[in-house]
Enzyme design. Structure first.
Site, PDB file in Angstrom:
ATOM      1  N   HIS A  21      -2.700   6.800   3.807  1.00 35.06           N
ATOM      2  CA  HIS A  21      -2.842   5.157   3.998  1.00 35.06           C
ATOM      3  C   HIS A  21      -4.251   5.155   4.696  1.00 35.06           C
ATOM      4  O   HIS A  21      -5.219   4.160   4.246  1.00 35.06           O
ATOM      5  CB  HIS A  21      -1.967   4.558   4.677  1.00 35.06           C
ATOM      6  N   SER A  64       0.781  -1.289   0.056  1.00 36.43           N
ATOM      7  CA  SER A  64       0.129   0.054   0.022  1.00 36.43           C
ATOM      8  C   SER A  64       0.810   1.085  -0.110  1.00 36.43           C
ATOM      9  O   SER A  64       0.528   2.319  -0.740  1.00 36.43           O
ATOM     10  CB  SER A  64      -0.906   0.087   1.077  1.00 36.43           C
ATOM     11  N   ARG A 103       1.067   8.108   6.050  1.00 38.33           N
ATOM     12  CA  ARG A 103       0.122   7.267   7.008  1.00 38.33           C
ATOM     13  C   ARG A 103      -1.165   7.923   7.002  1.00 38.33           C
ATOM     14  O   ARG A 103      -2.399   7.036   6.947  1.00 38.33           O
ATOM     15  CB  ARG A 103       0.727   7.119   8.314  1.00 38.33           C
TER      16      ARG A 103
END
Length: 219
Positions: A48, A20, A45
């Site tokens: 994500h 990812s 992050r």
């Protein structure tokens, strides 16, 4: 009805997150070089967690905030959230290695009683309760702009000097304004400018900092 052929990537379970992040880096393209050095993991992050690439443009960082935040965690700072969802999402085991706790006072009976008596939000009273703690504090706000406004007022009055404010409430009423107030203070901040954010983003930023300290899952 004709069938559409769907091809799935063959990725091992332990490699899904790593894959990812590789996709995020690839899709960011030239923006990778525009991210502030040291903030890349936090930005990626957030993307994500949300699948929203706008965070590459909207996350704002005060000067040297990452270094200051990491130092605060190493020194045992606790993290105060404005929702139990954000509190639940923080890696408490990683935080506990340094002596810190993840705290949320939203369900405390004294907070509810005080908020009702004064006609203010529980989030604002939670910030006041946290300010009375005798410890280093990081505030991670993902839901209530009134929490940010109360933090701003206490900072301006000199009754609070937190190590870091993560200001990422989501919504429409006073959300943008409350974030801008925090960015006017001298307190280290990580703010998602605009309307976007949420408890998941608040927890995600906390975890990104903790991953930096452990050198684990950095990508």
């Amino acid at each position: 009805m004709s069938e559409v052929k769907i091809e799935l990537e063959n990725v091992k379970p332990m490699d899904i997150e790593k894959r990812s992040f590789a996709i995020i880096t690839e899709e960011l393209g030239d923006k990778n070089g525009l991210l502030l050095p040291g903030t890349e993991l936090i930005v990626k992050r957030c993307i994500h967690t949300s699948a929203d690439f706008d965070y590459a443009d909207h996350l704002c960082f005060s000067e040297n905030v990452v270094e200051k935040a990491l130092d605060a965690i190493r020194e045992g700072a606790s993290i105060v959230t404005d929702t139990h969802m954000a509190q639940a999402g923080i890696n408490k085991h990683a935080l506990g290695r340094y002596g810190g706790e993840a705290l949320c006072f939203m369900s405390d009976p004294d907070v509810a009683e005080e908020a009702k008596k004064r006609g203010v939000t529980r989030a604002a009273v939670c910030m006041e309760k946290a300010a009375r703690l005798d410890r280093k504090l990081i505030f991670a706000i993902g839901n209530a702009p009134t929490a940010l406004v109360r933090l701003y007022e206490m900072i301006e009055s000199g009754t609070l000097n937190p190590e870091l404010i993560i200001g990422v409430p989501v919504g429409f009423v006073n959300v943008v304004q409350s974030k801008e107030l925090i960015m006017q203070t001298d307190v280290p901040y990580i703010v998602a400018r605009g309307r976007k954010g949420g408890s998941n983003i608040a927890a995600c930023i906390c975890n990104a900092l903790l991953y930096m300290l452990s050198s684990d899952r950095g990508y």
